[in-house]
Design an enzyme around this catalytic site. Structure first.
Site, mmCIF file in Angstrom:
data_model
loop_
_atom_site.group_PDB
_atom_site.id
_atom_site.type_symbol
_atom_site.label_atom_id
_atom_site.label_comp_id
_atom_site.label_asym_id
_atom_site.label_seq_id
_atom_site.Cartn_x
_atom_site.Cartn_y
_atom_site.Cartn_z
ATOM 1 C CG ASP A 304 2.834 3.885 -4.461
ATOM 2 O OD1 ASP A 304 1.863 4.403 -5.035
ATOM 3 O OD2 ASP A 304 2.757 3.380 -3.326
ATOM 4 C CD GLU A 352 0.080 7.332 -6.642
ATOM 5 O OE1 GLU A 352 -0.716 8.301 -6.694
ATOM 6 O OE2 GLU A 352 0.690 6.991 -5.618
ATOM 7 C CG ASP A 403 -5.333 1.398 -3.153
ATOM 8 O OD1 ASP A 403 -5.418 0.236 -2.709
ATOM 9 O OD2 ASP A 403 -4.325 2.110 -2.967
#
Length: 516
Positions: A304, A352, A403
């Site tokens: 992430d 990411e 998200d």
């Protein structure tokens, strides 16, 4: 980059699964039915959200209390021998039975019911373990002791931190008595001795969770399913790691992101930041240990906030509006390359790289042959969408993330000219009647557009596969709906329920056509 060739899979949080015996939240036992569905649908990878331990009562999988280990919430109680031996569900009180029925029937995860139900069940199971195994030094007790000894520093830090936090009524660790706050060796040794049974309890939960996860990994391999974990960039302030390693997880400034076109002031996440210079002094021992543990859990890891390994944006009293560390682009590039070489050593990762990031991030990831993200709706130049057939082979294509709104929500909420622009750019939509409503033909074409992309990896959110509108998270909001999405079907019924069986058949055909 992994050597698995062109493959596709799905994004579905573990907490979202259902089984007939769960306690109102998805658990390791619910994976079997999903693996069978995935095999029928020709899907080779399951991407999960973080499985790390979280703060008690906090539903967010990113509210991590440790960079190591697993969340005990995901333990399948019906695969826990001590739970069954201590009476199983038959030992629940009438009030607990009612709460369990409510939790199982609820359309979303009822954390207000799940936490106390599972806590009480774990406590009873551990009492049985202590009485029937630990006291008699059974083979099961010896196996636990050997596992605990092999884990080393991370487990003892986490278990002691969690036990002290409970005794301190869950006050943040920087509010503890000074000898504990500053980790004076004599004070820690005395407290560890005082709380040994509770420390052992939290270590035992990690042992049980890891046993069940290892069994789930073996079953995934039988179905030829790769498991992809999600590795948060930073750890929460009130965490075992921040307490144990304050010189590398610093709290004298707050991590966030700089101003951009979407926010004139940027974002202040209120999180600690990494002191990478301090890490380098011991050859990144903590970061390497974290990566090694994560690699032992997963076939592939989603790292992430990849840009954070290149540069961090922090705010403190001297620079309340924020600054980059390190300060210059040359250092950003050198640092990011070094960190991703380290993180990917002997392991498969996906970076990411979403949001506002400098071009050099993707260039360096590509040079290291590490796939980044291509979210189809965001891949465009001005108002012209990019053709997914031209995406880099070393990339991961997807229709959305945990998200974002779902594909159907995005499509139906887009302007007419945006839908028309996507239909022009994505070849699979040519010849399909483009309407605001996502028809079955249009859903098939949208999924095909992702699967036919030249990206070697394709991940489709479960909701997009079914064409539903249920969100996992709405960033910036506080709601009981966040991190609480549950699929409608029991995983053992996915191949018998008409809607999910037909979805598997459709996805299998599209996947085969895309040569994945």
């Amino acid at each position: 980059m992994s050597n698995h060739g062109r493959l596709s899979g799905l994004l579905l949080p573990l907490f979202s699964l259902r089984s007939r015996t769960d306690f109102g939240i998805g658990d390791f036992g619910a994976l079997d039915g999903l693996f069978a569905w995935m095999k029928a649908a020709r899907q080779r990878m399951l991407m999960l959200l973080p499985l790390l331990p979280t703060a008690p009562g906090d539903s967010s999988p990113y509210a991590t209390r440790s960079a190591f280990g697993l969340n005990p919430l995901f333990i399948d109680l019906h695969q826990l021998p001590e739970f069954i031996a201590s009476g199983g569900e038959g030992a629940l009180s009438d009030a607990q039975r009612q709460q369990l029925a409510e939790a199982r029937a609820a359309p979303r995860v009822r954390y207000d019911l799940v936490f106390p139900l599972k806590d009480a069940a774990f406590a009873r199971a551990f009492d049985h373990f202590e009485e029937h195994h630990w006291a008699s030094q059974s083979e099961r007790a010896r196996a636990f002791r050997q596992w605990r000894a092999a884990q080393g520093e991370w487990l003892e830090n986490y278990a002691l931190f969690t036990a002290i936090s409970e005794q301190e009524q869950r006050r943040a660790w920087w509010e503890w008595p000074e000898p504990l706050r500053t980790r004076e060796p004599e004070a820690l040794a005395a407290k560890a001795s005082e709380l040994e049974r509770r420390v052992r309890y939290h270590a035992w939960l990690q042992w049980v969770a890891e046993q069940q996860w290892d069994a789930a990994r073996a079953r995934a391999a039988e179905h030829q399913v790769l498991l992809c974990g999600d590795e948060p960039f930073i750890i929460g302030q009130d965490s075992a790691d921040c307490w144990a390693y304050p010189t590398i997880l610093r709290r004298d400034a707050r991590l966030g992101v700089p101003p951009d076109d979407f926010s004139a002031t940027g974002q202040d996440w209120g999180l600690p930041y990494f002191d990478f210079a301090a890490m380098q002094k011991d050859d990144y021992a903590w970061l390497k240990a974290r990566a090694k543990k994560a690699a032992s859990y997963y076939d592939l890891r989603r790292v992430d906030h990849a840009v954070g390994y290149f540069r961090q944006w922090i705010r403190d009293e001297q620079t309340p509006t924020g600054r980059f560390i390190p300060p210059d682009e040359q250092s950003h590039q050198r640092q990011g390359r070094r960190h991703f070489e380290l993180l990917s050593e002997g392991a498969g990762i996906v970076a990411e790289d979403l949001g506002v990031i400098p071009p050099f991030v993707r260039h360096i990831l590509a040079d290291l042959k590490l796939p980044g993200y291509r979210v189809m709706r965001w891949e465009r130049d001005d108002h012209v969408y990019r053709d997914p057939h031209h995406f880099p082979a070393i990339s991961l294509v997807t229709t959305g993330t945990h998200d974002t709104d779902t594909m159907v929500e995005w499509w139906e909420g887009a302007r007419d000219d945006e839908r028309a622009a996507a239909a022009r750019a994505w070849p699979e939509l040519h010849g399909v009647t483009v309407t605001r409503e996502v028809t079955p033909d249009l859903l098939r074409a949208l999924l095909a557009a992702a699967l036919n992309a030249s990206s070697e990896l394709c991940v489709l959110p479960w909701q997009d596969i079914l064409g539903t509108r249920d969100r996992i998270n709405l960033p910036g909001s506080m709601s009981d709906s966040n991190w609480a999405y549950r699929i409608a079907q029991d995983t053992s019924s996915l191949l018998t329920e008409p809607r999910t069986r037909e979805a598997a058949e459709r996805l299998a055909w599209l996947t085969a056509s895309a040569r994945r």
